[in-house]
Design a protein around this motif. Structure first.
Motif, PDB file in Angstrom:
ATOM      1  N   ASN A  27      43.193  -7.095 -12.706  1.00  0.00           N
ATOM      2  CA  ASN A  27      43.483  -7.458 -14.092  1.00  0.00           C
ATOM      3  C   ASN A  27      43.165  -6.343 -15.079  1.00  0.00           C
ATOM      4  N   THR A  28      42.592  -5.244 -14.599  1.00  0.00           N
ATOM      5  CA  THR A  28      42.265  -4.121 -15.467  1.00  0.00           C
ATOM      6  C   THR A  28      43.540  -3.387 -15.868  1.00  0.00           C
ATOM      7  N   VAL A  29      43.743  -3.247 -17.184  1.00  0.00           N
ATOM      8  CA  VAL A  29      44.934  -2.559 -17.696  1.00  0.00           C
ATOM      9  C   VAL A  29      44.576  -1.243 -18.374  1.00  0.00           C
ATOM     10  N   ALA A  30      43.280  -1.052 -18.667  1.00  0.00           N
ATOM     11  CA  ALA A  30      42.814   0.185 -19.291  1.00  0.00           C
ATOM     12  C   ALA A  30      41.353   0.392 -18.914  1.00  0.00           C
ATOM     13  N   VAL A  31      40.906   1.631 -19.040  1.00  0.00           N
ATOM     14  CA  VAL A  31      39.495   1.952 -18.824  1.00  0.00           C
ATOM     15  C   VAL A  31      38.989   2.769 -19.997  1.00  0.00           C
ATOM     16  N   ARG A  32      37.736   2.525 -20.345  1.00  0.00           N
ATOM     17  CA  ARG A  32      37.044   3.362 -21.326  1.00  0.00           C
ATOM     18  C   ARG A  32      36.116   4.230 -20.508  1.00  0.00           C
ATOM     19  N   LEU A  33      36.323   5.541 -20.568  1.00  0.00           N
ATOM     20  CA  LEU A  33      35.548   6.505 -19.779  1.00  0.00           C
ATOM     21  C   LEU A  33      34.622   7.273 -20.704  1.00  0.00           C
ATOM     22  N   ARG A  34      33.369   7.487 -20.255  1.00  0.00           N
ATOM     23  CA  ARG A  34      32.415   8.281 -21.034  1.00  0.00           C
ATOM     24  C   ARG A  34      31.665   9.223 -20.111  1.00  0.00           C
ATOM     25  N   ALA A  35      31.731  10.516 -20.438  1.00  0.00           N
ATOM     26  CA  ALA A  35      30.954  11.535 -19.724  1.00  0.00           C
ATOM     27  C   ALA A  35      29.568  11.578 -20.369  1.00  0.00           C
ATOM     28  N   ASN A  36      28.581  11.082 -19.647  1.00  0.00           N
ATOM     29  CA  ASN A  36      27.262  10.918 -20.262  1.00  0.00           C
ATOM     30  C   ASN A  36      26.513  12.205 -20.548  1.00  0.00           C
TER      31      ASN A  36
END
Length: 105
Positions: A27-36
């Motif tokens: 059901n995932t249509v997008a991801v929020r990615l963060r380089a910590n």
């Protein structure tokens, strides 16, 4: 906002070779990615391999995500037998990539 809702979380610790996430939820249509903490190259797909630019050519399926930056990207739908994943590789030092899965509200 209201377009997306939280649909899961995972992370990748980057290293000298490309590391893949677990399969994203169907059901995932997008991801929020963060380089910590460190710069990294990221790729998304059914069997992604993250890679930086080489002397010959730059990998068209990977992009640079700078330390502290985040981005929201739509996810290509794989299939039930080959769901989408995220991959990351370090630029100079190991870091952590947060992956927040988003579904439609």
């Amino acid at each position: 906002d209201g377009l997306y809702r939280f649909n899961g979380y995972q992370y990748i610790t980057t290293g000298l070779t490309s590391e893949q996430s677990a399969a994203l939820d169907k059901n995932t249509v997008a991801v929020r990615l963060r380089a910590n903490s460190e710069d990294m190259y990221v790729a998304i797909g059914a069997d992604p391999t993250a890679a930086g630019p080489s002397a010959e050519k730059e990998r068209a399926d990977s992009f640079l995500l700078r330390a502290g930056d985040s981005v929201t990207i739509s996810v290509p739908y794989g299939s039930d037998s080959s769901p989408a994943k995220v991959a990351a590789i370090q630029v100079t030092a190991a870091g952590t990539l947060d992956i927040i899965e988003l579904a439609l509200s």
